[in-house]
Design a protein around this motif. Sequence first.
Motif, PDB file in Angstrom:
ATOM      1  N   GLY A  27       0.817  -1.209   0.000  1.00 38.25           N
ATOM      2  CA  GLY A  27       0.000   0.000   0.000  1.00 38.25           C
ATOM      3  C   GLY A  27       0.848   1.256   0.000  1.00 38.25           C
ATOM      4  O   GLY A  27       1.989   1.272   0.418  1.00 38.25           O
ATOM      5  N   GLU A  28       0.264   2.279  -0.498  1.00 37.37           N
ATOM      6  CA  GLU A  28       0.933   3.568  -0.522  1.00 37.37           C
ATOM      7  C   GLU A  28       0.007   4.594   0.107  1.00 37.37           C
ATOM      8  O   GLU A  28      -1.201   4.494   0.017  1.00 37.37           O
ATOM      9  CB  GLU A  28       1.247   3.987  -1.957  1.00 37.37           C
ATOM     10  N   CYS A  29       0.598   5.555   0.680  1.00 35.67           N
ATOM     11  CA  CYS A  29      -0.187   6.631   1.274  1.00 35.67           C
ATOM     12  C   CYS A  29      -0.392   7.698   0.197  1.00 35.67           C
ATOM     13  O   CYS A  29       0.505   8.487  -0.084  1.00 35.67           O
ATOM     14  CB  CYS A  29       0.530   7.197   2.494  1.00 35.67           C
ATOM     15  N   GLU A  30      -1.563   7.685  -0.413  1.00 37.30           N
ATOM     16  CA  GLU A  30      -1.855   8.588  -1.525  1.00 37.30           C
ATOM     17  C   GLU A  30      -1.784  10.050  -1.106  1.00 37.30           C
ATOM     18  O   GLU A  30      -1.270  10.886  -1.839  1.00 37.30           O
ATOM     19  CB  GLU A  30      -3.245   8.285  -2.099  1.00 37.30           C
ATOM     20  N   THR A  31      -2.300  10.350   0.055  1.00 36.14           N
ATOM     21  CA  THR A  31      -2.319  11.740   0.505  1.00 36.14           C
ATOM     22  C   THR A  31      -0.914  12.284   0.632  1.00 36.14           C
ATOM     23  O   THR A  31      -0.627  13.403   0.200  1.00 36.14           O
ATOM     24  CB  THR A  31      -3.035  11.842   1.863  1.00 36.14           C
ATOM     25  N   ASP A  32      -0.029  11.492   1.214  1.00 34.64           N
ATOM     26  CA  ASP A  32       1.346  11.920   1.385  1.00 34.64           C
ATOM     27  C   ASP A  32       2.015  12.140   0.035  1.00 34.64           C
ATOM     28  O   ASP A  32       2.703  13.142  -0.169  1.00 34.64           O
ATOM     29  CB  ASP A  32       2.119  10.884   2.201  1.00 34.64           C
ATOM     30  N   HIS A  33       1.798  11.234  -0.903  1.00 36.54           N
ATOM     31  CA  HIS A  33       2.406  11.372  -2.228  1.00 36.54           C
ATOM     32  C   HIS A  33       1.853  12.587  -2.970  1.00 36.54           C
ATOM     33  O   HIS A  33       2.605  13.307  -3.631  1.00 36.54           O
ATOM     34  CB  HIS A  33       2.192  10.111  -3.063  1.00 36.54           C
ATOM     35  N   LEU A  34       0.551  12.807  -2.855  1.00 34.03           N
ATOM     36  CA  LEU A  34      -0.044  13.961  -3.536  1.00 34.03           C
ATOM     37  C   LEU A  34       0.476  15.272  -2.945  1.00 34.03           C
ATOM     38  O   LEU A  34       0.748  16.226  -3.680  1.00 34.03           O
ATOM     39  CB  LEU A  34      -1.569  13.906  -3.430  1.00 34.03           C
ATOM     40  N   THR A  35       0.619  15.311  -1.643  1.00 26.32           N
ATOM     41  CA  THR A  35       1.155  16.514  -0.999  1.00 26.32           C
ATOM     42  C   THR A  35       2.579  16.772  -1.441  1.00 26.32           C
ATOM     43  O   THR A  35       2.951  17.900  -1.786  1.00 26.32           O
ATOM     44  CB  THR A  35       1.104  16.366   0.536  1.00 26.32           C
ATOM     45  N   ARG A  36       3.384  15.725  -1.443  1.00 23.38           N
ATOM     46  CA  ARG A  36       4.781  15.877  -1.884  1.00 23.38           C
ATOM     47  C   ARG A  36       4.854  16.304  -3.344  1.00 23.38           C
ATOM     48  O   ARG A  36       5.682  17.124  -3.714  1.00 23.38           O
ATOM     49  CB  ARG A  36       5.533  14.564  -1.698  1.00 23.38           C
ATOM     50  N   GLU A  37       3.982  15.737  -4.166  1.00 28.86           N
ATOM     51  CA  GLU A  37       3.976  16.095  -5.581  1.00 28.86           C
ATOM     52  C   GLU A  37       3.634  17.566  -5.768  1.00 28.86           C
ATOM     53  O   GLU A  37       4.285  18.276  -6.536  1.00 28.86           O
ATOM     54  CB  GLU A  37       2.968  15.220  -6.326  1.00 28.86           C
ATOM     55  N   ARG A  38       2.624  18.051  -5.032  1.00 27.36           N
ATOM     56  CA  ARG A  38       2.262  19.466  -5.129  1.00 27.36           C
ATOM     57  C   ARG A  38       3.385  20.376  -4.656  1.00 27.36           C
ATOM     58  O   ARG A  38       3.653  21.415  -5.256  1.00 27.36           O
ATOM     59  CB  ARG A  38       0.992  19.734  -4.323  1.00 27.36           C
TER      60      ARG A  38
END
Length: 123
Positions: free
Chosen positions: A68-79
């Motif tokens: 699993g991946e933490c989508e919220t964390d990845h999206l925040t980092r991407e932004r």
Amino acid sequence: MLRDREEVKDILQQIFSLIWTGRKELEIQSQLSGYLYTAVRNRIFKVIAHKQVTSKYISSLADFGSTGECETDHLTRERQLLAIIEKEISELPEKMREIFELSRKQGLSHKQIVCSLICLRKP
């Protein structure tokens, strides 16, 4: 059924404790041995069901942890990364920024960039 002697001792202790604390209100309609057998059997089934739920939870948690991946964390980092990139692009010299944007944002080839820059300069 449980294959754990200590766990069985705990169950028996719990049952006898419940019987002792509720002894004034407890009315056994059948033989005491039948009542105790049923109480122990039901408690064992409850423990087994709880172990299954716990096992499934631990298994799903382990699966999530490994795949699993933490989508919220990845999206925040991407932004955050995109904001940093945009800031750095905006600080480039004007011509360099223009060429970079034609290349990366519009996907033009080197030849197309040269042509567009030459066409823009012609009066």
